[in-house]
Write a protein that holds these residues in place. Structure first.
Motif, PDB file in Angstrom:
ATOM      1  N   TRP A   1      -7.124   2.866  -2.243  1.00 29.38           N
ATOM      2  CA  TRP A   1      -5.809   2.278  -2.031  1.00 29.38           C
ATOM      3  C   TRP A   1      -5.032   2.329  -3.331  1.00 29.38           C
ATOM      4  N   ILE A   2      -3.858   2.922  -3.287  1.00 30.57           N
ATOM      5  CA  ILE A   2      -2.913   2.904  -4.397  1.00 30.57           C
ATOM      6  C   ILE A   2      -1.831   1.922  -3.986  1.00 30.57           C
TER       7      ILE A   2
ATOM      8  N   PRO B   1      -9.282   1.317  11.067  1.00 33.18           N
ATOM      9  CA  PRO B   1      -8.165   0.499  11.554  1.00 33.18           C
ATOM     10  C   PRO B   1      -6.845   0.749  10.846  1.00 33.18           C
ATOM     11  N   GLU B   2      -6.882   1.276   9.623  1.00 33.50           N
ATOM     12  CA  GLU B   2      -5.660   1.505   8.849  1.00 33.50           C
ATOM     13  C   GLU B   2      -4.963   2.816   9.187  1.00 33.50           C
ATOM     14  N   LYS B   3      -5.623   3.701   9.898  1.00 33.80           N
ATOM     15  CA  LYS B   3      -4.997   4.988  10.204  1.00 33.80           C
ATOM     16  C   LYS B   3      -3.731   4.751  11.010  1.00 33.80           C
ATOM     17  N   GLY B   4      -2.655   5.397  10.589  1.00 31.80           N
ATOM     18  CA  GLY B   4      -1.370   5.222  11.260  1.00 31.80           C
ATOM     19  C   GLY B   4      -0.636   3.963  10.835  1.00 31.80           C
ATOM     20  N   ALA B   5      -1.000   3.382   9.692  1.00 36.92           N
ATOM     21  CA  ALA B   5      -0.359   2.150   9.226  1.00 36.92           C
ATOM     22  C   ALA B   5       1.005   2.435   8.606  1.00 36.92           C
ATOM     23  N   TYR B   6       1.957   1.592   8.928  1.00 38.92           N
ATOM     24  CA  TYR B   6       3.288   1.570   8.328  1.00 38.92           C
ATOM     25  C   TYR B   6       3.477   0.181   7.735  1.00 38.92           C
ATOM     26  N   ASN B   7       4.252   0.085   6.662  1.00 38.80           N
ATOM     27  CA  ASN B   7       4.540  -1.215   6.030  1.00 38.80           C
ATOM     28  C   ASN B   7       3.269  -1.980   5.679  1.00 38.80           C
TER      29      ASN B   7
ATOM     30  N   VAL C   1       0.867  -1.177   0.000  1.00 41.18           N
ATOM     31  CA  VAL C   1       0.000   0.000   0.000  1.00 41.18           C
ATOM     32  C   VAL C   1       0.906   1.231   0.000  1.00 41.18           C
ATOM     33  N   ILE C   2       0.862   1.974  -1.083  1.00 45.18           N
ATOM     34  CA  ILE C   2       1.697   3.164  -1.257  1.00 45.18           C
ATOM     35  C   ILE C   2       0.998   4.390  -0.669  1.00 45.18           C
ATOM     36  N   ALA C   3      -0.300   4.485  -0.901  1.00 43.57           N
ATOM     37  CA  ALA C   3      -1.098   5.613  -0.395  1.00 43.57           C
ATOM     38  C   ALA C   3      -2.526   5.114  -0.232  1.00 43.57           C
ATOM     39  N   ASN C   4      -3.276   5.779   0.661  1.00 45.64           N
ATOM     40  CA  ASN C   4      -4.664   5.372   0.853  1.00 45.64           C
ATOM     41  C   ASN C   4      -5.504   6.494   1.446  1.00 45.64           C
ATOM     42  N   ILE C   5      -6.791   6.361   1.255  1.00 42.70           N
ATOM     43  CA  ILE C   5      -7.778   7.057   2.073  1.00 42.70           C
ATOM     44  C   ILE C   5      -8.230   5.945   3.008  1.00 42.70           C
TER      45      ILE C   5
ATOM     46  N   VAL D   1       1.638   5.995   2.765  1.00 46.37           N
ATOM     47  CA  VAL D   1       1.887   4.936   3.746  1.00 46.37           C
ATOM     48  C   VAL D   1       3.391   4.682   3.793  1.00 46.37           C
ATOM     49  N   PRO D   2       4.031   4.960   4.929  1.00 44.88           N
ATOM     50  CA  PRO D   2       5.479   4.727   5.018  1.00 44.88           C
ATOM     51  C   PRO D   2       5.816   3.242   4.836  1.00 44.88           C
TER      52      PRO D   2
END
Length: 176
Positions: free
Chosen positions: A135-136, A49-55, A41-45, A168-169
């Motif tokens: 989701w990109i 639960p996904e807020k603050g996701a890394y990797n 996941v490179i970028a998302n709205i 998304v880092p």
């Protein structure tokens, strides 16, 4: 279990909102088998639960003619944050393989649509009819700025506004 209830509640609340009249266009042609595998996941709205996701990473495996096992993993709020794992099941529309119902908890299915995939199946844009989440994704954890801008333009062409889009880092593969 708490995450499953939160996701199900969000999707039930979303059902009460109005849906844009013009249907979102999906990728066509679309080869479900080529789409299977790992996507970063490179970028998302994001969903809650996904807020603050890394990797963040989605893995798809076909387990039936119209069924996809999904594993979504990420670290919460940092590269060394708590590891999270979700395992929804995708139910592929018999009419259009780019449209899935993603089940996190029975009997609810969330709308999931492959809006775009490049010819080599290296990049994709996933959305929903309501144009609320996006989701990109790519087969590699990093993409060029030019490619990201092109994929954002695809989302805009499909009726998305990108004010809520987050990058998304992702750690490089060799540091995972």
């Amino acid at each position: 279990m708490r995450w499953i209830l939160i996701i199900a509640s969000l999707f039930m609340l979303q059902a009460c909102q109005s849906v844009p009249e013009e249907p979102v266009q999906t990728a066509s042609p679309f080869d479900l088998d080529r789409f299977m595998g790992d996507w970063y996941v490179i970028a998302n709205i994001p969903t809650l639960p996904e807020k603050g996701a890394y990797n963040a990473m989605e893995s798809y495996q076909r387990v039936g003619p119209n069924k996809v096992a999904t594993v979504f993993t990420f670290n919460k709020n940092g590269f060394d944050g708590e590891f999270k794992r979700m395992t929804p099941t995708g139910f592929v529309s018999p009419d259009n393989p780019a449209i899935w119902g993603m089940r996190f908890i029975w009997p609810f299915k969330a709308d999931f649509r492959v809006l775009y995939v490049d010819e080599q199946y290296h990049y994709t844009v996933i959305g929903r009819q309501k144009r609320d989440y996006l989701w990109i994704m790519a087969r590699q954890p990093h993409i060029s700025d030019d490619k990201l801008e092109a994929l954002k333009a695809v989302a805009v062409q499909h009726g998305y506004t990108l004010e809520a889009l987050n990058l998304v880092p992702q750690l490089p593969l060799e540091k995972r």
